[in-house]
Each structure stands twice: as structure tokens, then as C-alpha cells.
Design a protein around this motif. Sequence first.
Motif, PDB file in Angstrom:
ATOM      1  N   LEU A 232       0.832  -1.206   0.000  1.00  0.00           N
ATOM      2  CA  LEU A 232       0.000   0.000   0.000  1.00  0.00           C
ATOM      3  C   LEU A 232       0.866   1.255   0.000  1.00  0.00           C
ATOM      4  CD1 LEU A 232      -3.018  -0.012   0.010  1.00  0.00           C
ATOM      5  CD2 LEU A 232      -2.977   0.454   2.437  1.00  0.00           C
ATOM      6  N   VAL A 236       0.734   4.238  -2.582  1.00  0.00           N
ATOM      7  CA  VAL A 236       0.410   5.614  -2.186  1.00  0.00           C
ATOM      8  C   VAL A 236       1.525   6.550  -2.640  1.00  0.00           C
ATOM      9  CG1 VAL A 236       0.184   7.122  -0.195  1.00  0.00           C
ATOM     10  CG2 VAL A 236      -1.048   4.975  -0.264  1.00  0.00           C
TER      11      VAL A 236
ATOM     12  N   VAL B  34     -20.117  -5.842  -7.046  1.00  0.00           N
ATOM     13  CA  VAL B  34     -20.221  -4.562  -6.335  1.00  0.00           C
ATOM     14  C   VAL B  34     -21.288  -4.670  -5.257  1.00  0.00           C
ATOM     15  CG1 VAL B  34     -20.913  -2.174  -6.605  1.00  0.00           C
ATOM     16  CG2 VAL B  34     -19.408  -3.231  -8.285  1.00  0.00           C
ATOM     17  N   GLY B  37     -22.003  -6.240  -0.857  1.00  0.00           N
ATOM     18  CA  GLY B  37     -22.112  -5.762   0.523  1.00  0.00           C
ATOM     19  C   GLY B  37     -20.755  -5.640   1.133  1.00  0.00           C
ATOM     20  N   ALA B  38     -19.985  -6.721   1.227  1.00  0.00           N
ATOM     21  CA  ALA B  38     -18.664  -6.588   1.870  1.00  0.00           C
ATOM     22  C   ALA B  38     -17.783  -5.750   0.949  1.00  0.00           C
ATOM     23  CB  ALA B  38     -18.030  -7.974   2.027  1.00  0.00           C
ATOM     24  N   PRO B  39     -16.998  -4.795   1.492  1.00  0.00           N
ATOM     25  CA  PRO B  39     -16.155  -3.958   0.616  1.00  0.00           C
ATOM     26  C   PRO B  39     -15.163  -4.838  -0.128  1.00  0.00           C
ATOM     27  CG  PRO B  39     -15.640  -3.562   2.930  1.00  0.00           C
ATOM     28  CD  PRO B  39     -16.838  -4.431   2.910  1.00  0.00           C
ATOM     29  N   SER B  40     -15.094  -4.647  -1.426  1.00  0.00           N
ATOM     30  CA  SER B  40     -14.214  -5.517  -2.227  1.00  0.00           C
ATOM     31  C   SER B  40     -12.775  -5.256  -1.788  1.00  0.00           C
ATOM     32  CB  SER B  40     -14.382  -5.147  -3.701  1.00  0.00           C
ATOM     33  OG  SER B  40     -14.098  -3.772  -3.824  1.00  0.00           O
ATOM     34  N   MET B  44     -10.938  -1.932   0.182  1.00  0.00           N
ATOM     35  CA  MET B  44     -10.237  -1.742   1.464  1.00  0.00           C
ATOM     36  C   MET B  44      -8.905  -1.067   1.210  1.00  0.00           C
ATOM     37  SD  MET B  44      -9.715  -2.405   4.669  1.00  0.00           S
ATOM     38  CE  MET B  44     -10.511  -3.828   5.419  1.00  0.00           C
ATOM     39  N   GLY B  45      -8.183  -1.553   0.189  1.00  0.00           N
ATOM     40  CA  GLY B  45      -6.872  -0.954  -0.102  1.00  0.00           C
ATOM     41  C   GLY B  45      -7.040   0.500  -0.462  1.00  0.00           C
ATOM     42  N   GLN B  46      -8.070   0.759  -1.315  1.00  0.00           N
ATOM     43  CA  GLN B  46      -8.314   2.151  -1.735  1.00  0.00           C
ATOM     44  C   GLN B  46      -8.557   3.023  -0.523  1.00  0.00           C
ATOM     45  OE1 GLN B  46      -8.342   1.669  -5.064  1.00  0.00           O
ATOM     46  NE2 GLN B  46      -8.002   3.860  -5.405  1.00  0.00           N
ATOM     47  N   ALA B  47      -9.420   2.535   0.391  1.00  0.00           N
ATOM     48  CA  ALA B  47      -9.797   3.374   1.534  1.00  0.00           C
ATOM     49  C   ALA B  47      -8.596   3.566   2.442  1.00  0.00           C
ATOM     50  CB  ALA B  47     -10.939   2.707   2.288  1.00  0.00           C
ATOM     51  N   MET B  48      -7.798   2.502   2.640  1.00  0.00           N
ATOM     52  CA  MET B  48      -6.653   2.660   3.549  1.00  0.00           C
ATOM     53  C   MET B  48      -5.652   3.628   2.964  1.00  0.00           C
ATOM     54  SD  MET B  48      -5.790  -1.039   5.148  1.00  0.00           S
ATOM     55  CE  MET B  48      -4.318  -0.450   5.967  1.00  0.00           C
ATOM     56  N   SER B  49      -5.451   3.564   1.615  1.00  0.00           N
ATOM     57  CA  SER B  49      -4.467   4.495   1.034  1.00  0.00           C
ATOM     58  C   SER B  49      -4.982   5.921   1.194  1.00  0.00           C
ATOM     59  CB  SER B  49      -4.253   4.170  -0.437  1.00  0.00           C
ATOM     60  OG  SER B  49      -5.290   4.703  -1.217  1.00  0.00           O
ATOM     61  N   PRO B 108     -22.034   6.498  -4.084  1.00  0.00           N
ATOM     62  CA  PRO B 108     -22.508   5.268  -3.418  1.00  0.00           C
ATOM     63  C   PRO B 108     -22.119   4.042  -4.217  1.00  0.00           C
ATOM     64  CG  PRO B 108     -24.357   6.562  -4.265  1.00  0.00           C
ATOM     65  CD  PRO B 108     -23.151   7.408  -4.399  1.00  0.00           C
TER      66      PRO B 108
ATOM     67  N   ASP C  56     -20.378   0.771   0.529  1.00  0.00           N
ATOM     68  CA  ASP C  56     -19.109   0.758  -0.211  1.00  0.00           C
ATOM     69  C   ASP C  56     -18.606   2.155  -0.474  1.00  0.00           C
ATOM     70  OD1 ASP C  56     -18.552  -1.755  -0.272  1.00  0.00           O
ATOM     71  OD2 ASP C  56     -19.137  -2.189  -2.335  1.00  0.00           O
ATOM     72  N   PHE C  59     -17.087   3.968   2.415  1.00  0.00           N
ATOM     73  CA  PHE C  59     -16.023   3.310   3.166  1.00  0.00           C
ATOM     74  C   PHE C  59     -14.779   4.199   3.171  1.00  0.00           C
ATOM     75  CE2 PHE C  59     -14.537  -0.163   5.371  1.00  0.00           C
ATOM     76  CZ  PHE C  59     -13.356  -0.647   4.879  1.00  0.00           C
TER      77      PHE C  59
END
Lengths: 253, 114, 87
Positions: A232, A236, B34, B37-40, B44-49, B108, C56, C59
Motif C-alpha cells: 500500500l 500511495v 459490487v 455488501g462486503a467492501p471488495s 479496502m486498499g483504496q480506503a486505507m491508502s 454510493p 461501499d 467506506f
Amino acid sequence: MAEQAINPIEQFNVSPLFSSHKLGHTDIAFTNASLLMVIILGLVSLLMIYGTSRRSLVPGRLQAAAEMSYEFVADTVRGTAGNEGMRFFPFVFSLFMFVLFANLLGLLPFSYTVTSQIVVTFALAALVMLVVIGYGLFRHGTHFLGLFAPSGVAKPILPFIVLIEIISFLSRPISLSVRLFANMLAGHITLKVFGGFVVLLLGSGTAAALIAPLPFIGIIILTAFELLVAALQAYVFAILTCVYLNDAIHPGH
Amino acid sequence: MANPPDDDAAMKARLKELSGALDSHRKAAAAPKVAAGAPSPNGMGQAMSLGFRVMSEFVAAVVVGGFIGWAIDRWLGISPAALIVFGALGTVAGFWNVYRIAAQPTGPRRDSGR
Amino acid sequence: MDPVQAQLHMADAYMNAAKYIGAGLAAIGMGAAAIGVGTIFGNFLSGALRNPSAADGQFGRAFIGAALAEGLGIFAFLVAILLLFVK
């Protein structure tokens, strides 16, 4: 004795491999960090040269890896900095691969994480900013400084906006380097501290030895998390390089 | 010999119909991923970055603002004045950075079945 | 050790003690940041349960909120480090 053995910081000190040579005042010794950098360089060029040598239609594993990393970075660059950003693709790609391999190799036991040294990450960040400023001035001349005065801002508060833009521009290399450095440093310290727990628990009596596997499981989970963080952070770093290059290509967003 | 042209036409029609079916099939295959329901995983990687970027931009801006203030203080000797002013500017710059990163609309249902 | 030096030594010891106490108190700030992150993700989860289809997209925003809360926690850490290591 136990304290001396389990020192989570000890993994970061740079020690010369051969006897240190002096060039004038600076000590140009070949240290374990530089050894790791050479290994990283070798691995990346090996992957890319050997991976793309056979060019078979049905890609083998190595060729698939080379193509995948190329596609991944090319998509990021094209998506963020547009087609004109592709001019910087080799630069961004080599940065991404260096940081990715440095982070991943750092996870191997007895190896050294090059990116856990602030001087390495700050050098990379300074390099990125120099390219951004250089290209911006080369391409737009003084108009590049329009970056600090976004259009459509009321006159009275313009000086404040300019000051704020300058501070946010100056904070970019700092945030680029400190993010990578802090994540790698914290991750590895946590790993070593959990390692120390296992050793201490095993060493102190049978009752404590029973719960020794707990921190060990913690290490397994943390290593998986570190793998994610390693990839990651490389991503980034690459995407932010593209974002800042995009600012150089079209200032005054 | 009239049949080769209409053969071509028939061939072209079938081709178009086939590619249409292919496209709809691909979209259908992408859609359930898509709405699962569970984030693909790359979600997760996108959101963490995004999170890593926001935190470091914000902290770096405030630290740089504070440092500039402190440096000017030492240089001009006006004890805490510049530190306060540039610290505040750094904080505003930090929020401005975060706003610029967060302003991209993460709708969304981002069309990830591209 | 003559009295003046002893006094200096004592003042030094007091200052160090105060620094350590200050650093300890600054660590509470980290705890507060953790509570902030907890509430953000808690509310995100309760919202996601009510409307899973929108989960989603938001998130990323949950992580932005959490990152900001962590960022403020980092300042508490920064104060503690400054207190401990800056002369």
C-alpha cells in the motif's frame, strides 16, 4: 542479558560491511543498507529484463508479473496525470518498484528495510519535488507560480490563500517521506516487540510459557498486515507522485 | 451473385448481436461483485491508502506551519507570535489539503465493473 | 558539592520530573484519539447495517474521518516526544 538481546531499535542501525573507507571527511562505507539497495536494483531489473525477454503470447509467470506491474503503474499514471503524465512513466515506475521491493525485502528475517531510514525516504521525496518544480518551471515558466494563487479567490484574502498554498506545497515532501518512513518503522518495531514478548514469556517459567504462542500468532497476523502496508505504501507513494506531477503539468487547478 | 453481400450483412448482424450479448454478460458478471455488501479487497486498499494520505498530509501541514513559525521566531526574536500565526495557518493548510483529497465524490456505487 | 551546585542539580531534577509527568499526561491524548476513531467506525458500521448498498461508497470517507482523528492523536504523541527529547 535479556534486555540487551531484545532491542527492537537495534534492527535499524546501519553497520559498514567491510572496513569503512574515508573519502575526505565523508565515510563511504559499503553498509548493509547499500547492500540491500544493490539487491533491490538487481531484483527489479532482473524481473523486468528477464520477464519481458521472451515476449511469448501466453505469458509465463515472470512475464505476467512484469506485465502486471507495468499495467498497474501505467493505469495509475494515466488515470491521475493524464496522457501527458505518461512522459514521467519510467520515473514513477522505477520509484514504485524500488519502494515496493524495499518494503517487501525488508520483511524477510535478517534483511534490512531500506525505507525505514528517513534519509532514504526524504531523498526520494526531494527527488520527486525537484522533478515537479523543475518540470513546472520548464514548461510554464513563471506562470507555474500561479499554482499558489488559485483562480476565483477574493482579493482581500488572496495573501492568506497564497500563504496556505505555500505551506501545503512545502508539506508535500515532508508528508511523502514521513508517511513511508513512519509506517515502515512502526511496523517493524511492533514485529520485533512481539518477538521479544515470545522470548520473554518462554524464558520466564512454565506458567508463562503456556501463553507464549499468543504473541506468536500476533506476529503472524502482523506480518500479513505488514505485507499489505508494504504494498500500500508503495502504491500511495506512486499515486501521490502522479498527483504532484499533475499539478506541475496543469497548475492552477 | 447476390448472396455474398447479404451473407456479409448476416455475418455482421450476428457479430453485432454476439458482441452485444458479450457486453451485457460482462456487465452482469461485474454487477454482483459490487452489490456483494462486503467492501471488495481493492475497496479496502483504496480506503486505507486514502486514510494514510489524509493523516500524513494533515500532520505534515501543521508541523511545517509550526516549524516555519518557530524558525521565524528564532530569527526575528518575537517570542511566540509567529509560531501562533503560522501554526494556525498550518492547521488551515492541513484542513485545506484534506478537503482537496476528500472532495473527490466517492459515490454510493462507483462503477468498478469497467 | 557546594550548595549552589546542589540547588542547580535539584532544579534540574525537578524539571526532568515535570517533563516526564507532562509526557505521561500527553499520552492520554492518544487515548482520546482512539475513542474518536472508535466512534467514527462505530457510527459507520451502524449506518452500513441500515443501508448496506451505500456502505461501499462511504467506506473511503470513514477512513478519512478515522485518519483525521488519528492525525490529532499524532499531535499528542508529538508533544510527548518534544517534552521528552527536546532539551
